[in-house]
Design a protein around this motif. Structure first.
Motif, PDB file in Angstrom:
ATOM      1  N   ALA A  54       0.578 -13.319  13.014  1.00 20.12           N
ATOM      2  CA  ALA A  54       0.741 -14.098  12.368  1.00 20.12           C
ATOM      3  C   ALA A  54      -0.101 -15.377  12.617  1.00 20.12           C
ATOM      4  N   LEU A  55      -0.401 -15.794  11.546  1.00 17.98           N
ATOM      5  CA  LEU A  55      -1.333 -16.826  11.607  1.00 17.98           C
ATOM      6  C   LEU A  55      -1.417 -18.206  10.444  1.00 17.98           C
ATOM      7  N   GLY A  56      -0.009 -18.577  10.532  1.00 19.29           N
ATOM      8  CA  GLY A  56       1.184 -19.847  10.697  1.00 19.29           C
ATOM      9  C   GLY A  56       0.492 -19.771   8.976  1.00 19.29           C
ATOM     10  N   THR A  57       0.738 -21.059   8.652  1.00 20.15           N
ATOM     11  CA  THR A  57       0.690 -22.086   7.394  1.00 20.15           C
ATOM     12  C   THR A  57      -0.670 -22.534   7.805  1.00 20.15           C
ATOM     13  N   GLN A  58      -1.707 -22.580   6.946  1.00 17.73           N
ATOM     14  CA  GLN A  58      -2.847 -23.367   7.003  1.00 17.73           C
ATOM     15  C   GLN A  58      -3.260 -23.760   5.562  1.00 17.73           C
ATOM     16  N   TYR A  59      -3.840 -25.095   5.189  1.00 20.25           N
ATOM     17  CA  TYR A  59      -4.131 -25.917   4.335  1.00 20.25           C
ATOM     18  C   TYR A  59      -5.098 -26.386   4.277  1.00 20.25           C
ATOM     19  N   GLN A  60      -6.328 -26.598   3.313  1.00 21.55           N
ATOM     20  CA  GLN A  60      -7.129 -26.946   2.615  1.00 21.55           C
ATOM     21  C   GLN A  60      -7.251 -28.244   3.861  1.00 21.55           C
ATOM     22  N   GLY A  61      -9.234 -27.956   4.170  1.00 19.21           N
ATOM     23  CA  GLY A  61      -9.190 -28.444   5.474  1.00 19.21           C
ATOM     24  C   GLY A  61      -9.026 -28.833   6.851  1.00 19.21           C
ATOM     25  N   ASN A  62      -8.485 -27.312   7.063  1.00 24.49           N
ATOM     26  CA  ASN A  62      -8.342 -26.682   8.454  1.00 24.49           C
ATOM     27  C   ASN A  62      -9.068 -25.949   8.712  1.00 24.49           C
ATOM     28  N   ALA A  63      -9.021 -26.283   9.804  1.00 21.29           N
ATOM     29  CA  ALA A  63     -10.598 -24.580  10.631  1.00 21.29           C
ATOM     30  C   ALA A  63     -10.114 -23.363  10.131  1.00 21.29           C
ATOM     31  N   ASP A  64     -10.771 -22.331  10.597  1.00 21.73           N
ATOM     32  CA  ASP A  64     -10.600 -21.443  10.309  1.00 21.73           C
ATOM     33  C   ASP A  64      -9.866 -21.518  11.450  1.00 21.73           C
ATOM     34  N   VAL A  65      -8.984 -19.715  11.044  1.00 23.16           N
ATOM     35  CA  VAL A  65      -7.667 -19.407  11.947  1.00 23.16           C
ATOM     36  C   VAL A  65      -8.206 -18.421  12.686  1.00 23.16           C
ATOM     37  N   THR A  66      -7.688 -17.801  14.032  1.00 26.23           N
ATOM     38  CA  THR A  66      -7.907 -16.766  14.558  1.00 26.23           C
ATOM     39  C   THR A  66      -6.482 -16.715  15.492  1.00 26.23           C
ATOM     40  N   GLY A  67      -5.749 -14.832  15.030  1.00 28.91           N
ATOM     41  CA  GLY A  67      -5.438 -14.765  15.975  1.00 28.91           C
ATOM     42  C   GLY A  67      -5.281 -13.190  16.292  1.00 28.91           C
ATOM     43  N   ASN A  68      -4.063 -12.663  17.531  1.00 27.09           N
ATOM     44  CA  ASN A  68      -4.702 -11.748  17.826  1.00 27.09           C
ATOM     45  C   ASN A  68      -3.278 -10.461  18.147  1.00 27.09           C
ATOM     46  N   SER A  69      -3.153  -9.793  18.741  1.00 27.03           N
ATOM     47  CA  SER A  69      -1.632  -8.661  18.787  1.00 27.03           C
ATOM     48  C   SER A  69      -2.887  -7.473  19.521  1.00 27.03           C
ATOM     49  N   ALA A  70      -2.056  -7.219  20.734  1.00 28.39           N
ATOM     50  CA  ALA A  70      -2.337  -6.563  21.823  1.00 28.39           C
ATOM     51  C   ALA A  70      -1.096  -4.966  21.005  1.00 28.39           C
ATOM     52  N   PHE A  71      -2.325  -3.637  21.787  1.00 33.41           N
ATOM     53  CA  PHE A  71      -1.406  -2.686  21.113  1.00 33.41           C
ATOM     54  C   PHE A  71      -1.364  -1.627  22.482  1.00 33.41           C
ATOM     55  N   THR A  72      -1.234  -1.156  22.830  1.00 38.58           N
ATOM     56  CA  THR A  72      -0.901  -0.049  23.738  1.00 38.58           C
ATOM     57  C   THR A  72      -2.219   1.091  23.421  1.00 38.58           C
ATOM     58  N   THR A 141      -6.748  -5.288  22.603  1.00 33.24           N
ATOM     59  CA  THR A 141      -6.525  -6.051  21.887  1.00 33.24           C
ATOM     60  C   THR A 141      -7.013  -6.160  20.054  1.00 33.24           C
ATOM     61  N   VAL A 142      -6.680  -6.411  19.538  1.00 33.56           N
ATOM     62  CA  VAL A 142      -7.373  -6.792  18.091  1.00 33.56           C
ATOM     63  C   VAL A 142      -7.303  -8.038  17.517  1.00 33.56           C
ATOM     64  N   TYR A 143      -8.327  -9.121  16.955  1.00 32.98           N
ATOM     65  CA  TYR A 143      -8.257  -9.975  16.416  1.00 32.98           C
ATOM     66  C   TYR A 143      -8.229 -10.142  15.151  1.00 32.98           C
ATOM     67  N   ALA A 144      -7.787 -10.914  14.081  1.00 29.52           N
ATOM     68  CA  ALA A 144      -7.880 -11.471  12.460  1.00 29.52           C
ATOM     69  C   ALA A 144      -8.632 -12.642  12.467  1.00 29.52           C
ATOM     70  N   THR A 145      -9.681 -13.368  11.869  1.00 28.42           N
ATOM     71  CA  THR A 145      -9.912 -14.098  11.963  1.00 28.42           C
ATOM     72  C   THR A 145     -10.312 -14.681  10.346  1.00 28.42           C
ATOM     73  N   VAL A 146      -9.416 -15.801   9.736  1.00 26.18           N
ATOM     74  CA  VAL A 146      -9.383 -16.067   8.374  1.00 26.18           C
ATOM     75  C   VAL A 146     -10.700 -17.287   8.424  1.00 26.18           C
ATOM     76  N   LEU A 147     -11.266 -17.541   7.378  1.00 26.61           N
ATOM     77  CA  LEU A 147     -12.442 -18.428   7.022  1.00 26.61           C
ATOM     78  C   LEU A 147     -11.884 -19.741   6.410  1.00 26.61           C
ATOM     79  N   ALA A 148     -12.020 -20.751   7.139  1.00 28.18           N
ATOM     80  CA  ALA A 148     -11.745 -22.028   6.062  1.00 28.18           C
ATOM     81  C   ALA A 148     -11.274 -21.948   4.654  1.00 28.18           C
ATOM     82  N   THR A 149     -12.476 -21.268   4.394  1.00 32.20           N
ATOM     83  CA  THR A 149     -13.241 -20.992   2.801  1.00 32.20           C
ATOM     84  C   THR A 149     -12.181 -21.064   1.986  1.00 32.20           C
TER      85      THR A 149
END
Length: 168
Positions: A54-72, A141-149
């Motif tokens: 879950a990367l939350g709610t983002q707005y223009q002007g915010n920085a890139d956002v990264t989240g992660n999830s652990a799996f087995t 753990t896997v990470y997902a990143t969304v760029l601010a653009t």
């Protein structure tokens, strides 16, 4: 006289039992045989996905956002395995696209093996993760990143389905 009769009967019984047992052990030469108990254990693995990223709610002007999830991943002892990640667009580099619930726009994201490191895709030997099973659940753990653009897209809730594949 009664005690003498009882003692004599008991003595005769003991003598008879002892004589029978001795005769059996001397007269019978027991035959024996053996057998094996066998099982073949096949190599196997299971994977259990963790919670959504879950990367939350983002707005223009915010920085890139990264989240992660652990799996087995649980594999039998000494079983080598490779973990691949495939977004729904089937991109081999781990570059996915989240679709909106009503918007025609797509929000791009990238999967990584660690924060801002090697992309996590499904090209074996290039961007997959290799490990060896030890019989217990191993956490990855896997990470997902969304760029601010990407925040310029139409306001909506966006999501994508990623498939974790374990080859062994």
């Amino acid at each position: 006289m009664k005690n003498l009769k009882i003692n004599a009967i008991c003595a005769a019984t003991v003598i008879t039992l002892t004589a029978s047992t001795a005769a059996w052990s001397q007269a019978v030469n027991p035959a024996t045989a053996t057998f094996n108990v066998n099982i073949t254990l096949a190599k196997s693995c299971t994977v259990v996905a963790g919670p959504d990223i879950a990367l939350g709610t983002q707005y223009q002007g915010n920085a890139d956002v990264t989240g992660n999830s652990a799996f087995t991943v649980t594999c039998t002892k000494l079983t080598p395995y490779t973990i691949a990640m495939t977004p729904s667009n089937l991109d081999t580099t781990g570059a996915g696209e989240m679709a909106g619930t009503s918007s025609p726009d797509l929000v791009n994201y990238n999967l990584y093996q660690a924060v801002a490191s090697t992309p996590w895709g499904n090209s074996v030997g290039t961007n997959t993760v290799a490990a060896t099973g030890d019989g217990s659940a191993q956490t990855h753990t896997v990470y997902a990143t969304v760029l601010a653009t990407e925040y310029i897209n139409e306001p909506d809730t966006y999501s994508d389905l990623v498939t974790i594949s374990v080859a062994y």
